[in-house]
Design an enzyme around this catalytic site. Structure first.
Site, PDB file in Angstrom:
ATOM      1  N   CYS A   1       0.803  -1.226   0.000  1.00  0.00           N
ATOM      2  CA  CYS A   1       0.000   0.000   0.000  1.00  0.00           C
ATOM      3  C   CYS A   1       0.836   1.277   0.000  1.00  0.00           C
ATOM      4  O   CYS A   1       0.282   2.378  -0.014  1.00  0.00           O
ATOM      5  CB  CYS A   1      -0.946  -0.017   1.192  1.00  0.00           C
ATOM      6  SG  CYS A   1      -1.945  -1.526   1.251  1.00  0.00           S
TER       7      CYS A   1
ATOM      8  N   HIS B   1      -2.329   8.215   6.200  1.00  0.00           N
ATOM      9  CA  HIS B   1      -2.577   6.862   5.696  1.00  0.00           C
ATOM     10  C   HIS B   1      -3.909   6.358   6.252  1.00  0.00           C
ATOM     11  O   HIS B   1      -4.742   5.861   5.497  1.00  0.00           O
ATOM     12  CB  HIS B   1      -1.436   5.938   6.114  1.00  0.00           C
ATOM     13  CG  HIS B   1      -1.536   4.558   5.553  1.00  0.00           C
ATOM     14  ND1 HIS B   1      -1.554   4.308   4.202  1.00  0.00           N
ATOM     15  CD2 HIS B   1      -1.624   3.342   6.160  1.00  0.00           C
ATOM     16  CE1 HIS B   1      -1.649   2.998   3.988  1.00  0.00           C
ATOM     17  NE2 HIS B   1      -1.693   2.392   5.166  1.00  0.00           N
TER      18      HIS B   1
ATOM     19  N   GLU C   1       0.239   5.633  13.562  1.00  0.00           N
ATOM     20  CA  GLU C   1       0.554   6.789  12.730  1.00  0.00           C
ATOM     21  C   GLU C   1       0.437   8.082  13.525  1.00  0.00           C
ATOM     22  O   GLU C   1       1.285   8.979  13.404  1.00  0.00           O
ATOM     23  CB  GLU C   1      -0.371   6.834  11.509  1.00  0.00           C
ATOM     24  CG  GLU C   1      -0.072   7.987  10.566  1.00  0.00           C
ATOM     25  CD  GLU C   1      -0.972   8.017   9.344  1.00  0.00           C
ATOM     26  OE1 GLU C   1      -0.671   8.789   8.407  1.00  0.00           O
ATOM     27  OE2 GLU C   1      -1.982   7.282   9.319  1.00  0.00           O
TER      28      GLU C   1
ATOM     29  N   LYS D   1      -9.413   7.858   2.673  1.00  0.00           N
ATOM     30  CA  LYS D   1      -9.946   6.486   2.716  1.00  0.00           C
ATOM     31  C   LYS D   1     -11.303   6.394   3.407  1.00  0.00           C
ATOM     32  O   LYS D   1     -12.018   5.409   3.214  1.00  0.00           O
ATOM     33  CB  LYS D   1      -8.951   5.562   3.413  1.00  0.00           C
ATOM     34  CG  LYS D   1      -7.632   5.372   2.663  1.00  0.00           C
ATOM     35  CD  LYS D   1      -6.696   4.439   3.410  1.00  0.00           C
ATOM     36  CE  LYS D   1      -5.367   4.277   2.708  1.00  0.00           C
ATOM     37  NZ  LYS D   1      -4.495   5.469   2.868  1.00  0.00           N
TER      38      LYS D   1
ATOM     39  N   HIS E   1      -9.730   1.836   0.955  1.00  0.00           N
ATOM     40  CA  HIS E   1      -8.269   1.694   0.835  1.00  0.00           C
ATOM     41  C   HIS E   1      -7.953   1.082  -0.527  1.00  0.00           C
ATOM     42  O   HIS E   1      -8.210  -0.104  -0.761  1.00  0.00           O
ATOM     43  CB  HIS E   1      -7.756   0.801   1.960  1.00  0.00           C
ATOM     44  CG  HIS E   1      -6.273   0.755   2.070  1.00  0.00           C
ATOM     45  ND1 HIS E   1      -5.421   1.340   1.148  1.00  0.00           N
ATOM     46  CD2 HIS E   1      -5.460   0.176   3.004  1.00  0.00           C
ATOM     47  CE1 HIS E   1      -4.182   1.130   1.516  1.00  0.00           C
ATOM     48  NE2 HIS E   1      -4.166   0.435   2.637  1.00  0.00           N
TER      49      HIS E   1
ATOM     50  N   PHE F   1       2.095  -3.382   4.004  1.00  0.00           N
ATOM     51  CA  PHE F   1       2.492  -4.660   4.596  1.00  0.00           C
ATOM     52  C   PHE F   1       3.984  -4.885   4.336  1.00  0.00           C
ATOM     53  O   PHE F   1       4.491  -4.588   3.248  1.00  0.00           O
ATOM     54  CB  PHE F   1       1.706  -5.818   3.982  1.00  0.00           C
ATOM     55  CG  PHE F   1       0.299  -5.984   4.520  1.00  0.00           C
ATOM     56  CD1 PHE F   1      -0.224  -5.137   5.478  1.00  0.00           C
ATOM     57  CD2 PHE F   1      -0.508  -7.024   4.063  1.00  0.00           C
ATOM     58  CE1 PHE F   1      -1.514  -5.305   5.960  1.00  0.00           C
ATOM     59  CE2 PHE F   1      -1.801  -7.207   4.534  1.00  0.00           C
ATOM     60  CZ  PHE F   1      -2.303  -6.345   5.492  1.00  0.00           C
TER      61      PHE F   1
END
Length: 465
Positions: free
Chosen positions: A216, A356, A367, A387, A392, A451
């Site tokens: 991502c 994010h 975050e 998002k 996402h 990831f």
């Protein structure tokens, strides 16, 4: 250290011969050294027009359509693009909704024969790339396009998952009908570099061309790499961003298996709720977001429309866990710090963050903790989550969010983070909860994490000559 005391490397070190003289010299030189350090640490933005990188075009494919202005208008309105999946029957899955694109048309951008064959991941890439070039005044066949040095024009569009439909269909044909029924296009249309390759073939760009796949964080990695190609002189102009099309049974099932998705099937519109205490996972999305990145020198020579400036960026890795972020935010905070150093920007200059913020239990707070480590005073900072409305979009998330970030700069409005009902006490920022806000952006950052612990941050600002 005492005489003949063992050194940490096993050596024996003698004491200094003149300790008093050394101390006097140390005190005498300390003040100018501190001043020199302060001066050298002052951030300096790039001034060389060959190395300054500007944004001259934007293109996208999204759940809100394929037009940049319409996309941002719907974000400003706080509209959700999330709904029940109808591309296949999701009835057997615990999650049955996503930010699915409906009615996508590439007419005028991809010929009919190829359009029927291509994986959606590639279709989204080609359409977005060509629309971005059109907005930059470089549409195929235009005079400006014909004058480009194609050897210094590149394409760098990545994807986290690649052509997942092509891959899934081939596996199904293999297991049900045998290898002879596998399409000859299976390999070309499933590998991650093919979007960049086919877009370059269509527009004739022969410069740097490849894809990056960092889950991502993919789009921001591509922006960072593209800018560095331009700064080094490898390219004058690069089409960069990310594309993704993973809303199909294997994609949905894979993220269900990871226990990453929201299961709010009774109310999909409110399922993506970053920083809210009721969040229960992210919502899948899809699409593509692409920027035309160009050296300032090249853009000015051709009279390009300059939208904003890319000041810098950074990438790094948590080196911690397969899917979970570091709870202390150390990897992310260092990435933000390095991006500001690359941009020549002090933390106090930043007043907008496109986060994010995926709506996951661990990720959202990790975050936030990282941001607090870098920005001691957040009272002037607006922070929001795209998002919350489009889901996402995985490898394409950073591309679409970069466009949202740049539109906030050019319009003076930041879009809301919707579905803010019960905010986490730890999130003491202005998250632009549920309603858009007027805000003059000085410097903006856009965060994307993936990831594997891949972190990426890019920095944008209004263009000033």
């Amino acid at each position: 250290m005492h005489a003949n005391a063992p050194h940490t490397l096993g050596l024996h070190v003698s004491p200094p011969a003149f300790p008093r003289r050394r101390e006097r010299l140390r005190r005498r030189s300390a003040a100018p050294v501190r001043a020199a350090r302060a001066t050298s640490a002052a951030p300096q933005r790039e001034t060389d027009p060959r190395k300054r990188v500007v944004i001259t075009g934007m293109g996208l494919a999204s759940v809100f359509g394929n037009e940049v202005d319409a996309f941002y208008d719907r974000l400003l309105a706080g509209e959700s693009g999330v709904g029940t999946i109808d591309r296949f029957d999701p009835g057997s899955f615990p999650t049955r909704f996503a930010g699915q694109i409906r009615g996508f048309s590439s007419e005028g951008y991809i010929d009919g024969k190829n359009d029927r064959r291509l994986d959606d991941c590639i279709r989204y890439c080609i359409l977005s790339g060509k629309k971005a070039l059109q907005s930059a005044g470089l549409g195929t066949g235009s005079d400006a396009h014909g004058k480009l040095d194609v050897g210094k024009a590149g394409v760098l569009v990545g994807t986290g998952m690649g052509g997942l439909t092509a891959f899934s269909d081939a596996i199904q044909n293999l297991t049900e009908k045998g290898y002879k029924r596998i399409s000859p296009f299976f390999i070309p249309y499933s590998i991650t570099n093919m979007g960049s390759a086919l877009l370059a073939m269509d527009v004739g760009f022969m410069g740097p061309n490849y894809s990056i796949s960092t889950a991502c964080a993919t789009s921001n990695f591509c922006f960072y790499a593209a800018a560095n190609h331009i700064r080094r002189g490898d390219a004058d102009i690069i089409v960069a961003g990310g594309t993704e099309a993973a809303i199909l049974p294997i994609g949905l099932g894979g993220f269900v298996a990871c226990r990453a998705l929201s299961q709010r099937n009774d109310d999909p519109v409110t399922a993506s709720r970053p920083w809210d205490t009721g969040r229960d996972g992210f919502v899948m999305g899809e699409g593509a977001g692409v920027l035309v990145m160009e050296s300032l020198e090249h853009a000015m020579k051709r009279g390009a429309p300059i939208i904003a400036e890319y000041l810098g960026g950074a990438v790094n890795c948590d080196a911690y866990h397969l899917t979970d972020p570091r709870s202390d935010g150390m990897g992310v905070s260092s990435c933000i710090t390095k991006s500001l150093q690359d941009a020549g920007v002090a933390p106090e200059e930043v007043n907008y963050i496109n986060a994010h913020a995926t709506s996951t239990l661990a990720g959202d707070l990790a975050e936030v903790r990282a941001i607090k480590q870098v920005f001691r005073n957040t009272s002037e900072i607006k922070i929001n989550s795209t998002k919350s409305m489009i889901g996402h979009c995985l490898g394409a998330a950073g591309g679409l969010e970069a466009i949202a970030t740049i539109k906030s700069i050019t319009t003076g409005w930041v879009h809301p983070t919707i579905n803010q009902f019960n905010p986490e006490p730890e999130v003491n920022f202005d998250t632009v909860a549920n309603e858009k806000k007027q805000h003059e952006v000085n410097v903006a950052i856009s965060n994307s994490f993936g990831f594997g612990g891949h972190n990426s941050v890019v920095v944008f600002a209004p263009f000033k000559l």
